[in-house]
Scaffold this motif. Structure first.
Motif, PDB file in Angstrom:
ATOM      1  N   VAL A 263      -3.987  11.494   2.932  1.00 21.80           N
ATOM      2  CA  VAL A 263      -2.550  11.720   2.994  1.00 21.80           C
ATOM      3  C   VAL A 263      -2.252  13.201   2.735  1.00 21.80           C
ATOM      4  O   VAL A 263      -1.402  13.794   3.401  1.00 21.80           O
ATOM      5  CB  VAL A 263      -1.807  10.821   1.978  1.00 21.80           C
ATOM      6  CG1 VAL A 263      -0.325  11.138   1.947  1.00 21.80           C
ATOM      7  CG2 VAL A 263      -2.031   9.353   2.303  1.00 21.80           C
TER       8      VAL A 263
ATOM      9  N   TYR B 235      -7.093  12.917  -7.108  1.00 24.33           N
ATOM     10  CA  TYR B 235      -6.498  12.979  -5.775  1.00 24.33           C
ATOM     11  C   TYR B 235      -7.331  12.259  -4.710  1.00 24.33           C
ATOM     12  O   TYR B 235      -6.887  12.157  -3.568  1.00 24.33           O
ATOM     13  CB  TYR B 235      -6.305  14.426  -5.327  1.00 24.33           C
ATOM     14  CG  TYR B 235      -5.400  15.214  -6.224  1.00 24.33           C
ATOM     15  CD1 TYR B 235      -4.074  14.883  -6.382  1.00 24.33           C
ATOM     16  CD2 TYR B 235      -5.894  16.303  -6.917  1.00 24.33           C
ATOM     17  CE1 TYR B 235      -3.245  15.610  -7.214  1.00 24.33           C
ATOM     18  CE2 TYR B 235      -5.071  17.044  -7.754  1.00 24.33           C
ATOM     19  CZ  TYR B 235      -3.753  16.689  -7.896  1.00 24.33           C
ATOM     20  OH  TYR B 235      -2.944  17.412  -8.712  1.00 24.33           O
TER      21      TYR B 235
ATOM     22  N   VAL C 181      -5.758   9.683  -2.439  1.00 23.33           N
ATOM     23  CA  VAL C 181      -4.735  10.106  -1.477  1.00 23.33           C
ATOM     24  C   VAL C 181      -5.173  11.321  -0.662  1.00 23.33           C
ATOM     25  O   VAL C 181      -4.352  11.977  -0.032  1.00 23.33           O
ATOM     26  CB  VAL C 181      -3.387  10.397  -2.188  1.00 23.33           C
ATOM     27  CG1 VAL C 181      -2.767   9.129  -2.726  1.00 23.33           C
ATOM     28  CG2 VAL C 181      -3.550  11.440  -3.261  1.00 23.33           C
ATOM     29  N   ARG C 182      -6.471  11.600  -0.644  1.00 28.49           N
ATOM     30  CA  ARG C 182      -6.921  12.827   0.033  1.00 28.49           C
ATOM     31  C   ARG C 182      -6.574  12.864   1.513  1.00 28.49           C
ATOM     32  O   ARG C 182      -6.227  13.914   2.041  1.00 28.49           O
ATOM     33  CB  ARG C 182      -8.395  13.084  -0.217  1.00 28.49           C
ATOM     34  CG  ARG C 182      -9.342  12.259   0.570  1.00 28.49           C
ATOM     35  CD  ARG C 182     -10.771  12.714   0.363  1.00 28.49           C
ATOM     36  NE  ARG C 182     -11.518  11.614  -0.210  1.00 28.49           N
ATOM     37  CZ  ARG C 182     -12.655  11.725  -0.826  1.00 28.49           C
ATOM     38  NH1 ARG C 182     -13.200  12.893  -0.971  1.00 28.49           N
ATOM     39  NH2 ARG C 182     -13.257  10.683  -1.295  1.00 28.49           N
TER      40      ARG C 182
ATOM     41  N   LYS D 241       0.822  -1.217   0.000  1.00 26.36           N
ATOM     42  CA  LYS D 241       0.000   0.000   0.000  1.00 26.36           C
ATOM     43  C   LYS D 241       0.853   1.262   0.000  1.00 26.36           C
ATOM     44  O   LYS D 241       0.560   2.212  -0.710  1.00 26.36           O
ATOM     45  CB  LYS D 241      -0.924  -0.022   1.219  1.00 26.36           C
ATOM     46  CG  LYS D 241      -1.930   1.093   1.237  1.00 26.36           C
ATOM     47  CD  LYS D 241      -2.877   0.936   2.399  1.00 26.36           C
ATOM     48  CE  LYS D 241      -3.900   2.043   2.387  1.00 26.36           C
ATOM     49  NZ  LYS D 241      -4.875   1.916   3.438  1.00 26.36           N
ATOM     50  N   HIS D 242       1.936   1.291   0.781  1.00 25.43           N
ATOM     51  CA  HIS D 242       2.805   2.468   0.861  1.00 25.43           C
ATOM     52  C   HIS D 242       3.440   2.751  -0.502  1.00 25.43           C
ATOM     53  O   HIS D 242       3.478   3.891  -0.946  1.00 25.43           O
ATOM     54  CB  HIS D 242       3.882   2.256   1.926  1.00 25.43           C
ATOM     55  CG  HIS D 242       4.775   3.441   2.088  1.00 25.43           C
ATOM     56  ND1 HIS D 242       5.978   3.525   1.443  1.00 25.43           N
ATOM     57  CD2 HIS D 242       4.625   4.594   2.782  1.00 25.43           C
ATOM     58  CE1 HIS D 242       6.538   4.681   1.734  1.00 25.43           C
ATOM     59  NE2 HIS D 242       5.746   5.339   2.552  1.00 25.43           N
TER      60      HIS D 242
ATOM     61  N   THR E  31       1.583   6.787  -6.776  1.00 21.95           N
ATOM     62  CA  THR E  31       0.505   7.695  -7.153  1.00 21.95           C
ATOM     63  C   THR E  31       0.962   9.139  -7.016  1.00 21.95           C
ATOM     64  O   THR E  31       0.742   9.953  -7.906  1.00 21.95           O
ATOM     65  CB  THR E  31      -0.740   7.453  -6.269  1.00 21.95           C
ATOM     66  OG1 THR E  31      -1.151   6.099  -6.427  1.00 21.95           O
ATOM     67  CG2 THR E  31      -1.871   8.379  -6.656  1.00 21.95           C
ATOM     68  N   PHE E  32       1.646   9.476  -5.914  1.00 17.07           N
ATOM     69  CA  PHE E  32       2.169  10.832  -5.725  1.00 17.07           C
ATOM     70  C   PHE E  32       3.126  11.201  -6.852  1.00 17.07           C
ATOM     71  O   PHE E  32       3.087  12.291  -7.386  1.00 17.07           O
ATOM     72  CB  PHE E  32       2.912  10.963  -4.400  1.00 17.07           C
ATOM     73  CG  PHE E  32       2.051  11.317  -3.238  1.00 17.07           C
ATOM     74  CD1 PHE E  32       1.015  12.218  -3.360  1.00 17.07           C
ATOM     75  CD2 PHE E  32       2.277  10.747  -2.002  1.00 17.07           C
ATOM     76  CE1 PHE E  32       0.224  12.554  -2.283  1.00 17.07           C
ATOM     77  CE2 PHE E  32       1.488  11.070  -0.909  1.00 17.07           C
ATOM     78  CZ  PHE E  32       0.462  11.979  -1.066  1.00 17.07           C
TER      79      PHE E  32
ATOM     80  N   LEU F 227       2.825  17.240  -2.148  1.00 23.61           N
ATOM     81  CA  LEU F 227       2.728  16.099  -3.064  1.00 23.61           C
ATOM     82  C   LEU F 227       4.076  15.541  -3.501  1.00 23.61           C
ATOM     83  O   LEU F 227       4.135  14.543  -4.203  1.00 23.61           O
ATOM     84  CB  LEU F 227       1.914  16.471  -4.304  1.00 23.61           C
ATOM     85  CG  LEU F 227       0.423  16.604  -4.060  1.00 23.61           C
ATOM     86  CD1 LEU F 227      -0.298  16.993  -5.327  1.00 23.61           C
ATOM     87  CD2 LEU F 227      -0.161  15.317  -3.509  1.00 23.61           C
TER      88      LEU F 227
ATOM     89  N   HIS G 281       2.278   1.936  -3.383  1.00 25.97           N
ATOM     90  CA  HIS G 281       1.219   2.405  -4.287  1.00 25.97           C
ATOM     91  C   HIS G 281       0.953   3.898  -4.088  1.00 25.97           C
ATOM     92  O   HIS G 281       0.834   4.639  -5.060  1.00 25.97           O
ATOM     93  CB  HIS G 281      -0.058   1.601  -4.061  1.00 25.97           C
ATOM     94  CG  HIS G 281      -1.194   2.063  -4.912  1.00 25.97           C
ATOM     95  ND1 HIS G 281      -1.236   1.843  -6.265  1.00 25.97           N
ATOM     96  CD2 HIS G 281      -2.307   2.773  -4.602  1.00 25.97           C
ATOM     97  CE1 HIS G 281      -2.327   2.391  -6.757  1.00 25.97           C
ATOM     98  NE2 HIS G 281      -3.002   2.952  -5.764  1.00 25.97           N
ATOM     99  N   VAL G 282       0.896   4.355  -2.830  1.00 21.74           N
ATOM    100  CA  VAL G 282       0.659   5.773  -2.547  1.00 21.74           C
ATOM    101  C   VAL G 282       1.821   6.609  -3.064  1.00 21.74           C
ATOM    102  O   VAL G 282       1.627   7.644  -3.696  1.00 21.74           O
ATOM    103  CB  VAL G 282       0.432   6.011  -1.034  1.00 21.74           C
ATOM    104  CG1 VAL G 282       0.430   7.491  -0.710  1.00 21.74           C
ATOM    105  CG2 VAL G 282      -0.881   5.372  -0.591  1.00 21.74           C
TER     106      VAL G 282
END
Length: 125
Positions: free
Chosen positions: A110, A104, A107-108, A3-4, A10-11, A70, A6-7
């Protein structure tokens, strides 16, 4: 891919996309951090509030804060001062508005956590 990762991926993708689209002019109908059109669910009152926040922060510092939230950009002293002057309520509201964009939404939470963390760091300087 955990998961980390992936985030983070995405960023990275969002950051690259936005860097390639930074020539957009900012108006009252656009997000103060990105210059992208605001989602239609934002009321005129909310848009005016975000614009008032941006007027204090300035476009230059808004982009610096945006790239810090970001990405891994460091907010300079001048922009930290403008960020704190803008206030915590504006910071949180801008983070919420950014999280309304489809790209977004994943990741909102985050974005909100990182923007608060960056605000607190600037406040402590």
């Amino acid at each position: 891919m955990d998961k980390h990762s992936h985030v983070v991926s995405t960023f990275t993708l969002v950051f690259i996309f936005l860097l390639s689209h930074t020539t957009t002019l900012v108006s009252a109908e656009e997000d103060p951090w990105t210059g992208l059109p605001l989602p239609p669910e934002l009321t005129l009152e909310w848009r005016n509030h975000l614009q008032a926040c941006q007027d204090v922060l300035t476009k230059e510092c808004g982009l610096e804060v945006y790239h810090s939230v970001l990405g891994s950009h460091v907010i300079g002293k001048h922009c930290c001062q403008k960020f704190v002057e803008m206030g915590e309520v504006c910071n949180d509201d801008m983070a919420v508005a950014l999280g309304l964009f489809d790209k977004y939404k994943i990741v909102r939470s985050v974005i909100r956590v990182k923007s608060l963390r960056k605000f607190e760091k600037c406040k402590g300087q």
